[in-house]
Design an enzyme around this catalytic site. Structure first.
Site, short mmCIF file in Angstrom:
data_model
loop_
_atom_site.label_atom_id
_atom_site.label_comp_id
_atom_site.label_asym_id
_atom_site.label_seq_id
_atom_site.Cartn_x
_atom_site.Cartn_y
_atom_site.Cartn_z
CB CYS A 1 -7.54 -4.33 -5.81
SG CYS A 1 -8.92 -5.48 -5.87
CG HIS A 2 -5.26 -9.87 -7.39
ND1 HIS A 2 -6.02 -9.33 -8.42
CD2 HIS A 2 -4.22 -10.51 -7.99
CE1 HIS A 2 -5.47 -9.64 -9.58
NE2 HIS A 2 -4.37 -10.35 -9.35
CG ASN B 1 -10.89 -2.50 -7.97
OD1 ASN B 1 -11.50 -2.05 -8.94
ND2 ASN B 1 -10.01 -3.47 -8.09
CE1 TYR C 1 -3.96 -2.19 0.53
CE2 TYR C 1 -2.54 -3.33 2.10
CZ TYR C 1 -3.69 -3.29 1.33
OH TYR C 1 -4.57 -4.34 1.36
#
Length: 160
Positions: free
Chosen positions: A129-130, A121, A98
């Site tokens: 996003c994974h 998302n 992040y």
């Protein structure tokens, strides 16, 4: 809005399109049914865009597609839009923290805000996003569950 159910190896995904753009792709078991109650289901697979999205997901899960080529439309805050664009820049098979993504988008101290945008998302897998983890390498959260996130990361790692 029209949608279809895509039977992925990890469970059904709901994919929706509106105005010739894909606007939604989420795990069916994490969706509030009230959200899709007013949508029209494409049970006969007549919608060309949804058909293309499903084909590209099939290619992705088979390890043959690393980048999605779909018209998409993202509805979110300006900050969410920046984060989602940043997510799209993470190459297949790679991960960022992040904090790394916050730095890449020029918001050095916004790691938590990046996590929050990541959580919202609307296009799981299509916008990867994974591929985001905590700074200590732990999986962190994932709307589809940590087991799915781990599976996706391992799948990508094995198909680089």
């Amino acid at each position: 809005m029209r949608f279809c159910r895509y039977p992925s190896p990890l469970g059904n995904l709901l994919i929706a399109e509106e105005g010739d753009a894909v606007v939604y792709c989420q795990w069916e078991d994490s969706v509030d049914e009230r959200i899709i109650a007013t949508w029209e289901e494409d049970k006969e697979q007549q919608n060309a865009l949804l058909t293309v999205a499903c084909r590209q997901l099939t290619e992705y899960f088979a390890g043959k597609r690393k980048v999605f080529d779909l018209p998409i439309r993202l509805n979110g805050t300006p900050f969410q839009q920046i984060v989602w664009k940043g997510l799209q820049q993470i190459p297949y098979g790679e991960i960022l923290s992040y904090a790394d993504l916050a730095r890449q988008i020029g918001r050095h101290k916004a790691a938590r805000a990046v996590g929050n945008a990541n959580h919202h998302n609307p296009l799981m897998i299509i916008i990867p996003c994974h591929r985001i983890v905590a700074s200590n390498g732990k999986m962190g959260g994932y709307a589809g569950g940590i087991a799915r996130k781990a599976w996706l990361l391992e799948k990508e790692k094995g198909n680089e």
